[in-house]
Design an enzyme around this catalytic site. Structure first.
Site, PDB file in Angstrom:
ATOM      1  N   CYS A  50     -10.602  -3.573   0.394  1.00  0.00           N
ATOM      2  CA  CYS A  50      -9.000  -3.355   0.559  1.00  0.00           C
ATOM      3  C   CYS A  50      -8.663  -3.978   1.809  1.00  0.00           C
ATOM      4  O   CYS A  50      -7.544  -4.637   2.090  1.00  0.00           O
ATOM      5  CB  CYS A  50      -8.434  -2.328   0.397  1.00  0.00           C
ATOM      6  N   ASN A  51      -9.705  -3.982   2.763  1.00  0.00           N
ATOM      7  CA  ASN A  51      -9.168  -4.658   4.104  1.00  0.00           C
ATOM      8  C   ASN A  51      -9.760  -5.861   4.451  1.00  0.00           C
ATOM      9  O   ASN A  51      -9.579  -6.651   5.447  1.00  0.00           O
ATOM     10  CB  ASN A  51      -9.392  -3.547   5.217  1.00  0.00           C
TER      11      ASN A  51
ATOM     12  N   GLY B 123       3.915  21.355  -4.403  1.00  0.00           N
ATOM     13  CA  GLY B 123       4.489  19.938  -4.551  1.00  0.00           C
ATOM     14  C   GLY B 123       3.325  19.082  -4.935  1.00  0.00           C
ATOM     15  O   GLY B 123       2.309  19.055  -3.940  1.00  0.00           O
TER      16      GLY B 123
ATOM     17  N   GLY C 144       2.936  15.772  -5.667  1.00  0.00           N
ATOM     18  CA  GLY C 144       3.323  14.368  -5.759  1.00  0.00           C
ATOM     19  C   GLY C 144       2.012  13.741  -5.104  1.00  0.00           C
ATOM     20  O   GLY C 144       0.871  14.379  -4.895  1.00  0.00           O
TER      21      GLY C 144
ATOM     22  N   GLN D 169     -17.142   4.433   5.862  1.00  0.00           N
ATOM     23  CA  GLN D 169     -16.920   4.127   4.604  1.00  0.00           C
ATOM     24  C   GLN D 169     -17.411   2.583   4.554  1.00  0.00           C
ATOM     25  O   GLN D 169     -18.185   2.132   3.343  1.00  0.00           O
ATOM     26  CB  GLN D 169     -15.741   4.149   4.131  1.00  0.00           C
TER      27      GLN D 169
END
Lengths: 427, 274
Positions: A49-50, A187, A189, A114
């Site tokens: 992703c980077n 919560g 989310g 990673q």
């Protein structure tokens, strides 16, 4: 060495562009199929992703960085890429860059290990696609060694550097083992779900969820094997939990100091951790005044993150030293590839001349002197070749500057016409 | 032989200081330089100390328990040895400097003032006295270690509450582990003190027919014993926990130290033998 590297990463391009140029495993396979033989003889593609990075040994000297960049841009049909969004490296700089990437010092999150696994996977994929060669395989071994040394010999990957891991680090400073503890996530989310997942991964004994929308809680609970508490009655069961993590989008307080006080009484003041990772906050901050209540919000977790990042930054110089050592070792090996055959050719060339001249003139010497002639001429050749041999070995052992070695070998071959002889022999 | 004892007597504080230095360096800077070798340094120090105690026993024909300075060297060993065992059993390595410093303190005082006593009173050659003193010393070692872990618990508790994530936060084990270590050490200390008291009660009337139950040492020890007993019972039955239990442990330790100081240096007690 003519290793070329073209990279677009978080230093050079915004996230939209990085996303647009990201290559999936299938796309890498297609890229390799088209690039092999046209652009590169062998190589490696890393795409996360980077960053998207292309390493390769070009098929000839005519291949330049623009061609590689264009190849990628055309492949992904992206139009708004500028040359400054790319960085190009060659030879020594390319190897060093790859080692910096795998060691984690080029990552957005310094020391993120990673990337070590991602580079490893990229090499594996290149190998499966038969894109690797003798050189890239050796480069892979050296890169893996560098990554391993960075992790084991320095503290570049130590400490939590994300808020969710900082929360876990903090929890582990209060409770010794999570498998006998229970947690309630209020919560579910995106943030709440990640936090619940982290707790589950760290082996929390009992996990419960509560959410205003029960359907959402059910979905997450099913994934994580958690219990569900109804949102309007969860306060009645709060005392059963050692860790309460709140991440709702509510604009009002969900838990007041009074709620916590009541809960603490019911649990006989057994320690409880309150993690308020909501913005605005869900739990009344003054709850921290109650004994055995460890209240922490985003700000306190960010302190841990920042401290750990600073520690990692302090480790960069140690990692750079490892990278220098491994780059030198890699080029020692690479230079020896060029130097050893050059020395061999030079010696064979001189031996051929010597043998020819001795053969021509051998009859002028008596039988007793012929043996001496052999010894003396060989000694002369050895003395003449001593200095060039030592110099070539020195260049190969000196490491990083492979161009020096190549230039000196080339001059030597030209001066003595060794290339011509090699080619004649081939014909 | 005497020269060897004198040499080791001077060597011991040096060894304890070196071991402390290594543990302290490891605590401050972490890394892998001394994480394993520091245990070896402690082991060597304890081995030399054990040899010293055996040599003294052989040469002076009595175990080194006949005066406060002999007792201090045994106490230094006992604290160090108890920590060594605890470190081996739990593999918690970050708390060493806080405990070894007590060994240094006791050993330096002993090194400075210890004398080569050959002649000791007959009453001090009793086997029961040996059992009494050794169990009391192990008991005091237990409560010393318990108090150290208690103090560390209180510091870490405050640090976490106040968002101070410094060296203490990074290097110490969790609060739960510190509380457990403090409690287990207190239980061992309490058990050994109980044993010392029982042996003392049996031996005392035989050795000192005119002793008094108002002796400061007896009162001090009983108070310490009672405090730890209350703390252990409260913790066991779930009434007290965390801060309250460790605070009690620290208070018990302070009383024990004061009681020893008062008995040996200020007031007259049958426990002062020199």
């Amino acid at each position: 060495m003519n290793l070329a590297a073209v990279t677009i990463n978080h230093h050079t391009a915004p996230v939209e562009l990085r996303e647009a140029l990201h290559l999936s495993a299938e796309e890498i396979a297609g890229f390799v199929q088209d690039a092999k033989g046209k652009l590169f003889n062998e190589g490696l593609i890393i795409s996360t992703c980077n960053r998207t990075e292309i390493y390769g040994i070009p098929v000839d000297n005519k291949v330049d960085y623009n061609q590689i960049q264009k190849f990628l841009v055309n492949k992904k049909c992206v139009s708004n890429v500028k040359p400054e969004n790319f960085r190009n490296y060659t030879s020594n700089a390319a190897v060093k860059h790859l080692f910096s990437v795998i060691a984690g010092i080029d990552s957005l999150l310094i020391g993120d290990n990673q990337i070590y696994h991602q580079v490893k996977d990229s090499f594996q994929l290149a190998d499966e696609l038969m894109f690797t060669g003798y050189l890239t395989k050796r480069l892979f071994d050296a890169a893996i060694k560098t990554g391993k040394r960075a992790i084991s010999e320095t503290e570049i990957s130590e400490g939590a550097v994300t808020v969710s891991y900082a929360a876990v680090q903090l929890i582990e400073k209060i409770f010794s083992s999570l498998n006998k503890k229970s947690a309630l996530v209020i919560g579910v989310g995106e943030t709440g779900e990640i936090a619940a997942k982290n707790l589950k991964e760290r082996g929390i004994g009992r996990l419960s969820l509560t959410n205003r929308t029960i359907e959402r809680a059910e979905k997450v609970a099913e994934k994580l094997g958690a219990r569900i508490l109804p949102f309007n009655t969860f306060k009645n069961y709060m005392h059963e939990y050692d860790i309460i993590l709140s991440a709702t989008s509510s604009t009002e307080l969900i838990l007041t100091k009074e709620d916590i006080k009541n809960s603490m009484k019911r649990r006989s003041y057994s320690p409880v951790i309150l993690m308020d990772i909501a913005i605005p906050r869900d739990i009344e901050p003054t709850a921290k005044e109650i004994d055995y209540v460890f209240y922490h919000d985003i700000d306190s977790l960010n302190i841990i993150v920042e401290q750990n990042l600073n520690k990692r930054r302090d480790e960069i110089s140690k990692v750079e030293k490892i990278i220098d050592e491994e780059t030198a070792a890699f080029f020692n090996w690479f230079n020896s590839l060029e130097v050893a055959p050059a020395i061999k050719s030079l010696r064979e060339h001189f031996e051929l001349i010597r043998a020819e001249e001795v053969g021509k003139n051998i009859n002028r010497f008596s039988n007793e002197d012929r043996e001496k002639l052999e010894i003396i001429t060989k000694r002369i050749i050895n003395k003449i070749l001593h200095q060039p041999t030592v110099e070539l070995k020195r260049i190969s052992e000196q490491g990083q500057n492979s161009n020096d070695a190549a230039v000196k070998i080339s001059i030597l071959k030209d001066l003595f016409g060794i290339n011509n002889i090699d080619e004649e022999e081939k014909h | 032989m005497n020269a060897a004892i004198d040499f080791i007597n001077i060597l011991l504080p040096v060894l304890y200081l070196t071991t402390f230095g290594i543990y302290f360096y490891d605590f401050m800077y972490g890394g892998k330089n001394f994480s394993n070798s520091k245990r070896l340094f402690l082991f060597i120090t304890l081995l030399v100390h054990a040899s010293y105690l055996i040599l003294r026993t052989i040469l002076f024909d009595h175990p080194p328990i006949t005066n406060v300075f002999e007792i201090f060297t045994v106490l230094a060993f006992s604290v160090g040895f108890s920590y060594f065992i605890l470190e081996l059993l739990t593999d918690i390595r970050g708390t060493g400097p806080f405990i070894i410093i007590f060994s240094i303190f006791f050993q330096i005082i002993s090194t400075l003032f210890i004398q080569d006593l050959v002649e000791v009173r007959e009453v001090l050659r009793s086997n029961l006295l040996g059992g009494h003193v050794f169990s009391a010393l192990l008991g005091y070692s237990g409560i010393t270690i318990s108090a150290v872990y208690g103090i560390l618990y209180l510091i870490l508790y405050q640090d976490i509450k106040l968002n101070r994530f410094g060296l203490i936060f990074n290097r110490l084990p969790s609060l739960e582990i510190l509380e457990r270590l403090s409690f287990v050490s207190a239980v061992i200390g309490f058990f050994m003190l109980s044993l010392a008291i029982i042996i003392g009660v049996i031996w005392l009337p035989k050795a000192f027919p005119n002793f008094s139950y108002t002796d400061p040492k007896l009162i001090g020890t009983s108070l310490v014993w009672l405090l730890y007993g209350i703390g252990i019972l409260s913790k066991t039955f779930g009434k007290w926990r965390g801060k309250r239990v460790v605070t009690l442990s620290v208070v018990g330790f302070v009383i024990a130290i004061l009681s020893t100081a008062l008995t040996n240096f200020l007031s007259q007690s049958f426990h002062s033998f020199y």
